[in-house]
Design a protein around this motif. Structure first.
Motif, PDB file in Angstrom:
ATOM      1  N   SER A 169       0.803  -1.222   0.000  1.00 41.30           N
ATOM      2  CA  SER A 169       0.000   0.000   0.000  1.00 41.30           C
ATOM      3  C   SER A 169       0.836   1.272   0.000  1.00 41.30           C
ATOM      4  CB  SER A 169      -0.941   0.010   1.218  1.00 41.30           C
ATOM      5  OG  SER A 169      -0.203   0.186   2.413  1.00 41.30           O
ATOM      6  N   GLY A 170       2.091   1.182   0.435  1.00 38.83           N
ATOM      7  CA  GLY A 170       2.953   2.357   0.442  1.00 38.83           C
ATOM      8  C   GLY A 170       2.503   3.439   1.396  1.00 38.83           C
ATOM      9  N   LYS A 171       1.818   3.062   2.480  1.00 39.86           N
ATOM     10  CA  LYS A 171       1.280   4.052   3.408  1.00 39.86           C
ATOM     11  C   LYS A 171       1.920   4.006   4.789  1.00 39.86           C
ATOM     12  CE  LYS A 171      -3.268   4.425   1.250  1.00 39.86           C
ATOM     13  NZ  LYS A 171      -4.744   4.334   1.439  1.00 39.86           N
ATOM     14  N   VAL A 172       2.872   3.111   4.981  1.00 34.00           N
ATOM     15  CA  VAL A 172       3.494   2.998   6.299  1.00 34.00           C
ATOM     16  C   VAL A 172       4.966   2.639   6.118  1.00 34.00           C
ATOM     17  CG1 VAL A 172       2.755   0.577   6.488  1.00 34.00           C
ATOM     18  CG2 VAL A 172       3.405   1.826   8.539  1.00 34.00           C
ATOM     19  N   LEU A 205      -1.936   1.459  11.863  1.00 32.82           N
ATOM     20  CA  LEU A 205      -0.789   2.336  11.623  1.00 32.82           C
ATOM     21  C   LEU A 205      -1.191   3.353  10.562  1.00 32.82           C
ATOM     22  CD1 LEU A 205       2.059  -0.359  11.434  1.00 32.82           C
ATOM     23  CD2 LEU A 205       1.301   0.938  13.444  1.00 32.82           C
ATOM     24  N   PRO A 206      -1.872   4.440  10.948  1.00 33.25           N
ATOM     25  CA  PRO A 206      -2.440   5.362   9.966  1.00 33.25           C
ATOM     26  C   PRO A 206      -1.498   6.433   9.448  1.00 33.25           C
ATOM     27  CG  PRO A 206      -3.042   6.074  12.157  1.00 33.25           C
ATOM     28  CD  PRO A 206      -2.199   4.827  12.335  1.00 33.25           C
ATOM     29  N   GLY A 207      -0.301   6.517   9.987  1.00 36.70           N
ATOM     30  CA  GLY A 207       0.622   7.558   9.570  1.00 36.70           C
ATOM     31  C   GLY A 207       2.011   7.304  10.122  1.00 36.70           C
ATOM     32  N   GLY A 222      -1.506   9.887   6.779  1.00 36.38           N
ATOM     33  CA  GLY A 222      -1.244   8.782   5.872  1.00 36.38           C
ATOM     34  C   GLY A 222      -0.831   9.247   4.492  1.00 36.38           C
ATOM     35  N   ASN A 223      -1.474  10.314   3.987  1.00 32.30           N
ATOM     36  CA  ASN A 223      -1.143  10.836   2.672  1.00 32.30           C
ATOM     37  C   ASN A 223       0.250  11.464   2.661  1.00 32.30           C
ATOM     38  OD1 ASN A 223      -1.907  11.410  -0.076  1.00 32.30           O
ATOM     39  ND2 ASN A 223      -2.066  13.563   0.514  1.00 32.30           N
ATOM     40  N   GLN A 224       0.609  12.187   3.723  1.00 33.73           N
ATOM     41  CA  GLN A 224       1.950  12.765   3.817  1.00 33.73           C
ATOM     42  C   GLN A 224       3.006  11.670   3.903  1.00 33.73           C
ATOM     43  OE1 GLN A 224       1.184  15.228   7.287  1.00 33.73           O
ATOM     44  NE2 GLN A 224       1.308  17.096   6.071  1.00 33.73           N
ATOM     45  N   THR A 225       2.712  10.620   4.663  1.00 28.17           N
ATOM     46  CA  THR A 225       3.635   9.485   4.768  1.00 28.17           C
ATOM     47  C   THR A 225       3.858   8.854   3.407  1.00 28.17           C
ATOM     48  OG1 THR A 225       2.856   9.039   7.022  1.00 28.17           O
ATOM     49  CG2 THR A 225       4.043   7.272   5.897  1.00 28.17           C
ATOM     50  N   GLU A 226       2.781   8.683   2.661  1.00 30.19           N
ATOM     51  CA  GLU A 226       2.846   8.133   1.305  1.00 30.19           C
ATOM     52  C   GLU A 226       3.775   8.972   0.430  1.00 30.19           C
ATOM     53  OE1 GLU A 226      -0.815   6.154  -0.972  1.00 30.19           O
ATOM     54  OE2 GLU A 226      -0.858   8.328  -1.059  1.00 30.19           O
ATOM     55  N   ASN A 227       3.659  10.292   0.529  1.00 27.72           N
ATOM     56  CA  ASN A 227       4.481  11.198  -0.276  1.00 27.72           C
ATOM     57  C   ASN A 227       5.953  11.122   0.125  1.00 27.72           C
ATOM     58  OD1 ASN A 227       2.207  12.089  -1.658  1.00 27.72           O
ATOM     59  ND2 ASN A 227       1.857  13.788  -0.261  1.00 27.72           N
ATOM     60  N   ASN A 233      12.098   6.987  -2.487  1.00 32.04           N
ATOM     61  CA  ASN A 233      12.205   5.767  -3.297  1.00 32.04           C
ATOM     62  C   ASN A 233      11.836   4.495  -2.542  1.00 32.04           C
ATOM     63  OD1 ASN A 233      12.835   6.080  -6.101  1.00 32.04           O
ATOM     64  ND2 ASN A 233      14.798   6.975  -5.511  1.00 32.04           N
ATOM     65  N   GLN A 234      10.939   4.607  -1.578  1.00 32.77           N
ATOM     66  CA  GLN A 234      10.466   3.421  -0.866  1.00 32.77           C
ATOM     67  C   GLN A 234       9.075   2.999  -1.324  1.00 32.77           C
ATOM     68  OE1 GLN A 234      11.456   3.380   3.537  1.00 32.77           O
ATOM     69  NE2 GLN A 234      11.903   5.525   3.124  1.00 32.77           N
ATOM     70  N   PHE A 235       8.391   3.870  -2.026  1.00 33.09           N
ATOM     71  CA  PHE A 235       7.027   3.597  -2.487  1.00 33.09           C
ATOM     72  C   PHE A 235       7.086   2.839  -3.810  1.00 33.09           C
ATOM     73  CE2 PHE A 235       3.094   4.429  -4.656  1.00 33.09           C
ATOM     74  CZ  PHE A 235       2.127   4.518  -3.669  1.00 33.09           C
ATOM     75  N   LYS A 236       6.466   1.671  -3.851  1.00 36.55           N
ATOM     76  CA  LYS A 236       6.446   0.871  -5.082  1.00 36.55           C
ATOM     77  C   LYS A 236       5.023   0.587  -5.532  1.00 36.55           C
ATOM     78  CE  LYS A 236      10.889   0.718  -5.179  1.00 36.55           C
ATOM     79  NZ  LYS A 236      11.612   1.566  -6.163  1.00 36.55           N
ATOM     80  N   HIS A 237       4.261  -0.075  -4.661  1.00 38.44           N
ATOM     81  CA  HIS A 237       2.888  -0.449  -4.992  1.00 38.44           C
ATOM     82  C   HIS A 237       1.927   0.297  -4.070  1.00 38.44           C
ATOM     83  CE1 HIS A 237       4.387  -3.762  -7.465  1.00 38.44           C
ATOM     84  NE2 HIS A 237       5.241  -3.986  -6.490  1.00 38.44           N
ATOM     85  N   GLY A 238       0.840   0.776  -4.650  1.00 41.30           N
ATOM     86  CA  GLY A 238      -0.139   1.483  -3.836  1.00 41.30           C
ATOM     87  C   GLY A 238      -1.240   2.058  -4.694  1.00 41.30           C
ATOM     88  N   ALA A 239      -2.095   2.856  -4.067  1.00 40.22           N
ATOM     89  CA  ALA A 239      -3.225   3.475  -4.760  1.00 40.22           C
ATOM     90  C   ALA A 239      -3.112   4.989  -4.635  1.00 40.22           C
ATOM     91  CB  ALA A 239      -4.544   2.991  -4.171  1.00 40.22           C
ATOM     92  N   LEU A 240      -3.092   5.669  -5.776  1.00 40.08           N
ATOM     93  CA  LEU A 240      -3.055   7.126  -5.798  1.00 40.08           C
ATOM     94  C   LEU A 240      -4.462   7.642  -6.077  1.00 40.08           C
ATOM     95  CD1 LEU A 240       0.197   7.720  -7.891  1.00 40.08           C
ATOM     96  CD2 LEU A 240      -0.045   7.486  -5.407  1.00 40.08           C
TER      97      LEU A 240
END
Length: 384
Positions: A169-172, A205-207, A222-227, A233-240
């Protein structure tokens, strides 16, 4: 003579065999699955540990399964002394080689440098450096009491939530003891850690918690963490999430979704004696996973959709960077990049780096590549 040669070979073989000179039987050990640290006084901490309880079998009434663990709490002036007091409760020595996660409450994390608090775990030869670290909202020990939803223990569940949450999810973030030490011993000791809160259904773990100079200073959504994960370069798979274009200013726009299967980010500092400039280039490759308002009947429609995603992500990323600039916290690792690639400049800028980072000009360029709509028609399924 042959028997003498065989005897000598046998004797030599025994010289290189190892033995159990410091053996410890399993009944003498208490296997720790997780730990929680709360500072209850300026000079006293509370250590809660979750211990594996072996030999659990279904009960006689209704086949009810007993909990496979027991929680123990000790208090002391030092973590090491609190660890040694575990044996007073169990009659077994704590074994740390199977620990999954260490939870620290946010108040303690905001007052005490994390590396100082965790010093005992870094020195102990049993603790694995892959052990995950989590900051909790409120009392950390209560999180060990939460019933897991699917795993056998909540400590294992929190470990899996980090690992799978980052990957799928790329959120945590997922941060180990080793990664935490590397970050806090670097030139800019800033990092984000998973931030746990308790809900009615259990722990989530929401953020993320922002760690600046080894202490917690605040949290990210959660959105800031995603960004931040995307920028590092840790975000690979997720939903934008992509808001629909407004057709009525009085209505909240619907949100469409893009599933990413690869992202790449390159951050390039442009050295300037007066003011630092930073170029950020982000490549997003993904598929359309949910349409609410867009129609992609033509190539021009696809280009327009990609342009909307590009502009939305540039806006979100810039907002997150500006938030970190306001906090003067360099969680994107820009200072460490300067140290590695421009050591001479870094020596001149290090003392004033917080101010330089806060005043830097960022330029963000996102390239969005939508490879598939995942259906034979490029419109919402509900559309006629």
């Amino acid at each position: 003579m042959k028997w003498l040669q065989q005897l000598i070979m046998l004797w030599l073989a025994t010289m290189i065999l190892t033995g159990c000179w410091n053996r410890a039987e399993l009944p003498e050990k208490a296997f720790v699955l997780g730990a929680a640290i709360d500072q209850i006084k300026p000079d006293k901490i509370k250590l809660a540990v979750q211990i594996y309880k072996p030999g659990q079998k279904a009960g006689a009434q209704g086949g009810k399964q007993a909990e496979p663990y027991v929680n123990i709490e000790t208090k002391s002036e030092s973590v090491f002394d609190a660890v040694r007091d575990i044996t007073l409760h169990l009659g077994r020595k704590a074994q740390w080689s199977h620990i999954r996660v260490i939870v620290i409450d946010d108040e303690t994390a905001g007052k005490t440098p994390l590396l100082s608090l965790l010093d005992e775990f870094y020195r102990d030869h049993e603790t694995r450096m892959s052990t995950k670290v989590v900051i909790s909202k409120g009392n950390a020990s209560k999180y060990l009491e939460i019933k897991p939803l699917i795993e056998q223990t909540v400590t294992h569940q929190m470990k899996r939530m980090q690992e799978i949450g980052l990957r799928e999810s790329g959120k945590v973030p997922a941060v180990s003891l080793l990664q935490l030490a590397q970050a806090l011993k670097s030139q800019v000791p800033d990092i984000i850690l998973p931030y746990a809160i308790e809900r009615k259904e259990g722990v989530i773990l929401p953020g993320a918690a922002m760690i600046k100079d080894g202490k917690m200073i605040g949290t990210l959504t959660g959105n800031q963490t995603e960004n931040i994960l995307m920028l590092t370069n840790q975000f690979k798979h997720g939903a934008l999430r992509l808001p629909c274009e407004r057709s009525d200013n009085n209505k909240k726009p619907k949100v469409e979704a893009v599933e990413t299967h690869n992202t790449r980010t390159k951050i390039t500092p442009v050295l300037n004696p007066d003011k630092l400039k930073v170029n950020v280039k982000v490549l997003i490759i993904g598929n359309i996973s949910e349409l609410k308002c867009s129609r992609l009947d033509k190539r021009e429609d696809e280009i327009h959709f990609q342009q909307r995603l590009k502009e939305e992500m540039e806006k979100q990323l810039m907002e997150t960077i500006r938030f970190t600039q306001e906090q003067q916290i360099d969680v994107i690792g820009l200072g460490n990049t300067l140290y590695r690639n421009h050591t001479k400049v870094w020596k001149e800028w290090k003392e004033t780096w917080r101010e330089r980072y806060a005043d830097a000009d960022f330029e963000i360029e996102v390239t969005a590549d939508i490879t598939h709509t995942l259906t034979t028609v490029g419109k919402p399924v509900s559309a006629k």
